[in-house]
Write an enzyme that holds these catalytic residues in place. Structure first.
Site: not given
Length: 472
Positions: A71, A80, A401, A428
Site C-alpha cells: 500500500c 492500518c 456480542d 471485538c
C-alpha cells in the site's frame, strides 16, 4: 528516561492493541506504531507513575521478517498498522496478544477448578489459537472516508486520517483493504469536488460543506451503495456527480446513491435528512446461505467472508441446542445488531430473541428475518440492561456480542442470573472480554473453548469467541 529526551532501543513485543514495548537503559517505554524486532528511536513525551510513553521518530533497523507494504499510503495513513508484516506473523502477533490478555482468567479458572500442573499446558487445552481471514486484501464491505486537507490550507483531500492526527486527511486512492471499485469511486468524487473548489466541513470552525463519503459493497452480490454526507451550509447540483459515478467501469453494480445531510458539530456520520439521488437506499448481501438487506447505517460485519468464519465458530461452540431433534429451546442473542447470529440459529431453535439498542438495526433484523422466511425470531429495541427485565421467556442458551466496551456490570449480573448451561461470548476487544470473564468465572462459569478470529487483516483489531459452561 527523561521527558523530551531521545532514546534508541529494540521492540521486544507488541501489547494489544498497538503498544510496542521497548527496553532502554533498564527502563521500558511504550512506543506505538512499531512491530517486534525493530530498532527504533523515540522521544519520551509522557512519564507518570513510572510509566513511560514515547513518540516514534524513526525505524533504525527493520524487523527480520518485515516486508515492504504493497500500500503506497502505509505509514502516513492511520488506518492500518501491519501492512509491513507477513500475514502469518500478523496472526501470531494477534494470537499472542489475546493469549496474554486472557492468561489471568485462565490462571484463575485453574485455581477455581483445583487443577494442578503447568499453566501454559492448561491454557493449551482451552485456547485454540487464531483463525485466519479467507482474504487479506480488498476484504472490507464498508468504508467511511473523510473530507479535509493533507496540510493546513492545502488542496481538498478525501480518505483516512493521517496517523496520529485528528485533522489531516490522506487521500487513499490506492487503499489495499478495499477493492478497485472503492478506489474508482473515491477518485471520481474527489476529482469532481476538487475541480469545483468545494469547501469541506472544518472541525474547529464548524464551517464548510463536504463531510464524508460512505461506500458499501456486498462481497457476495456485488451491489454498491454510495452516500455523500454534507452540511446544509451550501447548495450544489449533484446530478452531474451521480451521472459520473454511474458511468464508471466497475466490477460491481451501483444500486443506490444517497445525499445525507448532517449539521451536527460532532465528527460522526449521521443523518438529519437523506435524499435518494439514484436507485434505492439499500443493498443485499449474503452470509452463510442467508440474505440480508443493508441500509446506509446498518451494522454488518465489515469482512463478509471473515464473518462467515466468525459465526460458524460461534455456531459450532454453541453445539447441539436441541433435545432428541426437538427444536424447542429458546436462545437469547444479546447485542444482536441486524440479527445475523439469531437468524443463523433460528432453524435449530424453538425461538430466538434478539435485543439491540439501535432501533434501525432492529427494524432491519425484522425485515431480514422475513426475507429469509424465519418466523421464530423476535427482535426488541432497547438497552440490554433494561429490556431483559421485561422479557417473560427464559433462555436455555445465551449468545453475547457486545460493543467494544463490553457488557455493563449490572447487565452482566442479570445475564448470569439466568443460569443457562452455555454462553457464547463474541468480543471485538479482548481487554473488555478479559474483564467480563473475571466476573463470569466468579459466578460459576468456566471457559471450555476459546479462539481468536482475524476479521481485520493489516490492522490491530481481532475478534475472540469464548464458550462458557456453568458448573453444576
Amino acid at each position: 528516561m527523561k521527558k523530551g529526551q531521545i532514546y534508541e532501543g529494540y521492540v521486544e513485543r507488541l501489547d494489544f492493541p498497538n503498544k510496542g514495548i521497548v527496553r532502554c537503559e533498564e527502563e521500558v517505554a511504550v512506543v506505538k506504531n512499531t512491530i517486534p524486532g525493530q530498532k527504533v528511536s523515540f522521544m519520551v513525551n509522557k512519564k507518570r507513575k513510572g510509566k513511560v510513553e514515547g513518540r516514534l521518530l524513526e525505524v533504525l533497523e527493520k524487523a527480520p521478517y518485515e516486508i515492504d507494504s504493497i500500500c503506497p499510503h502505509f505509514g502516513e495513513c492511520g488506518g492500518c498498522n501491519y501492512q509491513n508484516v507477513p500475514y502469518e506473523e500478523q496472526l501470531n502477533i494477534k494470537k499472542n496478544q489475546v493469549r496474554k490478555l486472557l492468561t489471568p482468567a485462565f490462571e484463575k479458572q485453574m485455581l477455581l477448578n483445583g487443577s494442578e500442573g503447568d499453566l501454559e499446558a492448561y491454557i493449551d487445552t482451552i485456547f485454540e489459537g487464531i483463525k485466519a481471514s479467507p482474504v487479506q486484501h480488498g476484504y472490507r464491505n464498508k468504508m467511511e472516508f473523510s473530507f479535509g486537507d493533507e496540510v493546513k490550507d492545502g488542496p481538498l483531500a478525501l480518505g483516512m486520517h493521517k496517523r496520529g492526527s485528528f485533522y489531516d486527511i490522506v487521500s487513499v486512492r490506492e487503499c489495499q483493504i478495499v477493492d478497485e471499485d472503492y478506489q474508482k469511486i473515491l477518485t471520481c468524487v474527489l476529482d469532481y469536488f476538487a475541480e469545483k473548489n468545494t469547501t469541506y466541513f472544518h472541525r474547529l470552525r464548524h464551517e464548510g460543506y463536504l463531510r464524508h463519503l460512505l461506500v458499501r459493497k456486498a462481497q457476495k452480490t456485488g451491489e454498491i451503495l454510495i452516500a455523500l454526507i454534507t452540511t446544509t451550509q451550501e447548495q450544489y447540483e449533484l446530478q452531474p456527480l451521480v451521472d459520473q459515478l454511474l458511468s464508471l467501469d466497475l466490477n460491481g453494480m451501483i444500486t443506490g446513491v444517497l445525499h445525507t445531510k448532517n449539521d451536527s458539530v460532532a465528527d460522526v456520520v449521521q443523518s438529519d435528512e437523506t435524499i435518494t439521488l439514484y436507485g434505492q437506499d439499500y443493498l443485499y448481501e449474503e452470509l452463510l446461505g442467508l440474505k440480508f438487506k443493508i441500509s446506509q447505517f446498518s451494522f454488518f460485519q465489515t469482512n463478509t467472508l471473515g464473518a462467515e468464519v466468525l459465526y460458524e465458530t460461534a455456531r459450532e461452540y454453541l453445539g447441539d441446542i436441541s433435545d432428541s431433534g426437538k427444536n424447542d429451546k429458546t436462545v437469547f442473542d444479546l447485542y444482536s445488531g441486524t440479527g445475523t447470529i439469531a437468524q443463523l440459529l433460528a432453524p435449530v431453535c424453538g425461538k430466538v430473541i434478539g435485543v439491540e439498542i439501535v432501533e434501525e438495526a432492529v427494524e432491519a433484523a425484522k425485515e431480514n428475518a422475513k426475507l429469509n422466511g424465519l418466523s421464530n425470531c423476535e427482535f426488541i429495541a432497547g438497552d440490554v440492561l433494561k429490556v431483559i427485565d421485561d422479557i417473560t421467556e427464559k433462555p436455555d442458551f445465551i449468545v453475547l456480542d457486545p460493543p467494544r466496551d463490553g457488557i455493563h456490570p449490572k447487565a452482566l449480573q442479570k445475564i448470569i442470573d439466568y443460569k443457562v448451561d452455555r454462553i457464547v461470548y463474541i468480543s471485538c476487544k479482548p481487554t473488555s472480554l478479559a474483564r467480563d470473564l473475571e466476573v463470569l468465572l466468579e459466578s460459576g462459569y468456566r471457559m471450555e473453548r476459546v479462539t481468536a478470529v482475524d476479521q481485520f487483516p493489516g490492522t490491530v483489531h481481532v475478534e475472540t469467541v469464548v464458550l462458557m459452561s456453568r458448573v453444576k
